[in-house]
Design an enzyme around this catalytic site. Structure first.
Site, PDB file in Angstrom:
ATOM      1  N   CYS A   1       3.448   4.914 -12.002  1.00 41.46           N
ATOM      2  CA  CYS A   1       2.615   4.124 -12.886  1.00 41.46           C
ATOM      3  C   CYS A   1       1.280   4.638 -12.900  1.00 41.46           C
ATOM      4  CB  CYS A   1       2.687   2.860 -12.715  1.00 41.46           C
ATOM      5  SG  CYS A   1       2.024   2.591 -11.042  1.00 41.46           S
TER       6      CYS A   1
ATOM      7  N   ASP B   1      -3.994  -4.863  -3.298  1.00 46.91           N
ATOM      8  CA  ASP B   1      -4.068  -5.646  -4.568  1.00 46.91           C
ATOM      9  C   ASP B   1      -5.370  -6.288  -4.814  1.00 46.91           C
ATOM     10  OD1 ASP B   1      -0.477  -6.374  -4.655  1.00 46.91           O
ATOM     11  OD2 ASP B   1      -1.697  -4.449  -5.125  1.00 46.91           O
TER      12      ASP B   1
HETATM   13  C1  EPZ Z   1       4.536  -3.495  -3.770  1.00 48.25           C
HETATM   14  O1  EPZ Z   1       4.604  -2.563  -4.547  1.00 48.25           O
HETATM   15  C2  EPZ Z   1       3.687  -4.579  -4.668  1.00 48.25           C
HETATM   16  N1  EPZ Z   1       4.463  -4.929  -5.813  1.00 48.25           N
HETATM   17  C3  EPZ Z   1       2.538  -4.035  -5.178  1.00 48.25           C
HETATM   18  O2  EPZ Z   1       1.911  -4.786  -5.930  1.00 48.25           O
HETATM   19  C4  EPZ Z   1       1.583  -3.742  -3.975  1.00 48.25           C
HETATM   20  O3  EPZ Z   1       0.461  -3.232  -4.494  1.00 48.25           O
HETATM   21  C5  EPZ Z   1       2.254  -2.945  -2.835  1.00 48.25           C
HETATM   22  O4  EPZ Z   1       3.605  -3.371  -2.470  1.00 48.25           O
HETATM   23  C6  EPZ Z   1       1.476  -2.686  -1.656  1.00 48.25           C
HETATM   24  O5  EPZ Z   1       1.337  -3.844  -1.117  1.00 48.25           O
HETATM   25  C7  EPZ Z   1       5.542  -5.732  -5.820  1.00 48.25           C
HETATM   26  O6  EPZ Z   1       5.825  -6.369  -4.769  1.00 48.25           O
HETATM   27  C8  EPZ Z   1       6.392  -6.042  -6.961  1.00 48.25           C
HETATM   28  P1  EPZ Z   1       5.187   0.023  -1.118  1.00 48.25           P
HETATM   29  P2  EPZ Z   1       5.777  -1.425  -3.732  1.00 48.25           P
HETATM   30  O7  EPZ Z   1       6.514   0.404  -1.297  1.00 48.25           O
HETATM   31  O8  EPZ Z   1       6.803  -2.167  -3.070  1.00 48.25           O
HETATM   32  C9  EPZ Z   1       4.911   4.672  -0.462  1.00 48.25           C
HETATM   33  C10 EPZ Z   1       0.602  -5.563  -7.961  1.00 48.25           C
HETATM   34  O9  EPZ Z   1      -0.494  -5.213  -8.230  1.00 48.25           O
HETATM   35  N2  EPZ Z   1       6.353   4.676  -0.811  1.00 48.25           N
HETATM   36  O10 EPZ Z   1       4.687  -0.967  -0.197  1.00 48.25           O
HETATM   37  O11 EPZ Z   1       6.058  -0.357  -4.864  1.00 48.25           O
HETATM   38  C11 EPZ Z   1       4.134   4.426  -1.836  1.00 48.25           C
HETATM   39  O12 EPZ Z   1       3.892   5.562  -2.582  1.00 48.25           O
HETATM   40  C12 EPZ Z   1       1.634  -4.609  -7.423  1.00 48.25           C
HETATM   41  O13 EPZ Z   1       1.076  -6.740  -7.911  1.00 48.25           O
HETATM   42  C13 EPZ Z   1       7.030   5.939  -0.452  1.00 48.25           C
HETATM   43  O14 EPZ Z   1       6.412   6.943  -0.081  1.00 48.25           O
HETATM   44  O15 EPZ Z   1       4.830  -0.688  -2.621  1.00 48.25           O
HETATM   45  C14 EPZ Z   1       2.754   3.780  -1.356  1.00 48.25           C
HETATM   46  O16 EPZ Z   1       2.070   4.844  -1.055  1.00 48.25           O
HETATM   47  C15 EPZ Z   1       0.835  -3.054  -7.833  1.00 48.25           C
HETATM   48  N3  EPZ Z   1       8.304   5.714  -0.789  1.00 48.25           N
HETATM   49  C16 EPZ Z   1       3.266   3.129  -0.272  1.00 48.25           C
HETATM   50  O17 EPZ Z   1       4.437   3.487   0.421  1.00 48.25           O
HETATM   51  C17 EPZ Z   1       9.157   4.674  -0.913  1.00 48.25           C
HETATM   52  O18 EPZ Z   1      10.364   4.656  -0.935  1.00 48.25           O
HETATM   53  C18 EPZ Z   1       3.333   1.581  -0.175  1.00 48.25           C
HETATM   54  O19 EPZ Z   1       4.185   1.023  -1.394  1.00 48.25           O
HETATM   55  C19 EPZ Z   1       8.208   3.421  -1.228  1.00 48.25           C
HETATM   56  C20 EPZ Z   1       7.079   3.675  -1.199  1.00 48.25           C
END
Ligand code: EPZ
Length: 421
Positions: A116, A304
């Site tokens: 995204c 966020d």
């Molecule tokens: C959740 O996203 C939230 N979304 C996001 O909120 C929030 O910014 C994010 O957590 C961090 O707090 C929901 O809960 C629906 P992550 P998520 O997996 O789960 C890497 C908003 O504005 N990663 O914690 O997708 C990833 O690339 C949204 O409400 C991997 O490498 O975030 C990132 O750098 C935006 N491999 C880091 O981990 C994976 O398999 C944290 O991502 C998964 C993640």
């Protein structure tokens, strides 16, 4: 596509109520796939992302009814295990149906969510964990195809404390045979909220909110009648609006315990914050102090809230540095803030912000959810008029934000986008 027009310079005052948490409601609604029966959820926010997950559940055979802030879901008729691309691309958190579908139906076909605006958003940690639970995972034609005879408990270590990864695996493990331990798990309040609902459904989960979560598999789960926790990011956004406009705002129906990092940083900028168990009051005082911020997994400062604080610091005294450690491309709002007069220099994952006396109103374009909130905030503080376009980004995660701000005295309104001549 609507636009939001703001005439800046008004100090906000009065009382505002926070809605239900988008990022708690999304996994909790997905968890209904774990069993058949009638669920009732209260305090569900009216958001585009919530609409997306409800549509997805309905395509799988669930009966979904909405009214008065409540969502009623009957999953007795669940007859599909596929989450199609045209739905997942609208809302990448649809990946949260993967774990529950696999646990209940022993198979799942979910479109890869893709990246995204803010980053690549891989799901490797989700898939590695499901394989450790015994699932066969294949990636074909842009889809995750997962199958298992029966999930079995395992030790799963997350390289990164992934929020939705922790949620997906926690849900999948509830119906596994044996015990699953998630290590380096995410600790967000939304994780605790999901674990609470799963335990109400009959699951056996302990440790949610810590880095080690233990899930003892059970044979069956049951539908529940429960409420969604308050949205800490909406609360934080309203707190910044109060401080930025030198206002005095009472924010109700929130959970100050979830807001400690935000309160800490806001007080360092010079705002006054007082709190009780379910509300807090933010008063903006004179000059805004420059501070440094580093986004971190909870309980650190939330990514966020990064864009919103950048607006506050863009009119602070002196230099501030924001380091974005979670996502690789979460400074998209900077170019639009610069058009409003902000003095921000990006170097890798760091944004150097030199406070200016005032921002100036301008036509700007939203690019992602939290960036759109930051542009609204910038318009509140800017001299003159700001028009924010593409506010469908805002509607994904904020329930009538412009109405809430108008009730606090902001000169703000939503209009249908002007059809260009
Ligand atoms: C959740 O996203 C939230 N979304 C996001 O909120 C929030 O910014 C994010 O957590 C961090 O707090 C929901 O809960 C629906 P992550 P998520 O997996 O789960 C890497 C908003 O504005 N990663 O914690 O997708 C990833 O690339 C949204 O409400 C991997 O490498 O975030 C990132 O750098 C935006 N491999 C880091 O981990 C994976 O398999 C944290 O991502 C998964 C993640």
């Amino acid at each position: 596509m609507d636009e939001i027009i703001i005439k800046g310079g008004k100090a906000l005052s009065g009382e505002v109520t926070v809605g239900g948490a988008k990022n708690a409601a999304l996994p909790i609604l997905a968890a209904t796939l774990l069993t058949g029966g009638k669920f009732r959820f209260q305090n569900v926010p009216d958001l585009r992302d919530i609409d997306s997950i409800k549509e997805l559940l309905a395509t799988m055979g669930a009966d979904v009814q909405t009214g008065d802030g409540e969502v009623h879901i009957d999953t007795a008729g669940l007859n599909h295990y596929e989450a199609p691309y045209e739905q997942v691309r609208k809302m990448r958190a649809s990946i949260l149906v993967l774990g529950p579908l696999l646990a209940r139906m022993k198979k799942a076909k979910v479109s890869l969510p893709g990246g995204c605006a803010i980053g690549a958003r891989p799901i490797d940690l989700h898939l590695n964990g499901l394989e450790l639970l015994g699932a066969d995972i294949a990636l074909e034609h842009g889809y995750v195809e997962a199958a298992c005879d029966q999930l079995t408990g395992a030790e799963i270590y997350f390289d990164i404390p992934t929020v939705t990864g922790t949620e997906n695996l926690m849900m999948a493990a509830t119906l596994a045979i044996g015990t699953t331990v998630l290590r380096n798990a995410a600790r967000e309040p939304e994780i605790i909220a999901l674990a609470d609902v799963l335990n109400q459904m009959g699951a056996d989960i302990s440790g949610a909110g810590t880095a080690v979560i233990t899930i003892k598999g059970v044979k069956h789960l049951f539908p529940v009648d429960t409420a969604i926790i308050p949205d800490r990011i909406e609360a934080g956004t309203l707190m910044v609006a109060a401080a930025l406009t030198r206002g005095n705002v009472h924010i109700k129906d929130c959970d100050p315990l979830h807001l400690k990092a935000i309160v800490h940083k806001l007080e360092k900028t010079g705002a006054t914050v007082t709190a009780d168990a379910t509300s807090l009051t933010v008063k903006g005082n004179g000059p805004i102090n420059s501070i440094d911020i580093k986004t971190m997994p909870y309980p650190g400062f939330p990514t966020d809230m990064q864009a919103q604080f950048m607006v506050l610091l863009s009119v602070a005294k002196g230099f501030s540095v924001i380091s974005e450690t979670i996502f690789e491309n979460r400074f998209i709002h900077v170019s639009e803030l610069r058009r409003m007069g902000a003095d921000i220099t990006i170097s890798g994952s760091h944004a150097m912000i030199k406070g200016v006396k005032s921002l100036s109103g301008a036509p700007v374009m939203a690019t992602d959810l939290r960036a759109s909130a930051s542009l609204i905030l910038a318009g509140l503080a800017a001299s003159g008029t700001t028009t924010v376009s593409r506010v469908y980004h805002l509607d994904r995660g904020y329930e009538f934000l412009e109405k809430k701000l108008a009730l606090l005295g902001a000169a703000i309104k939503r209009v249908p986008a002007q059809t260009k001549p």
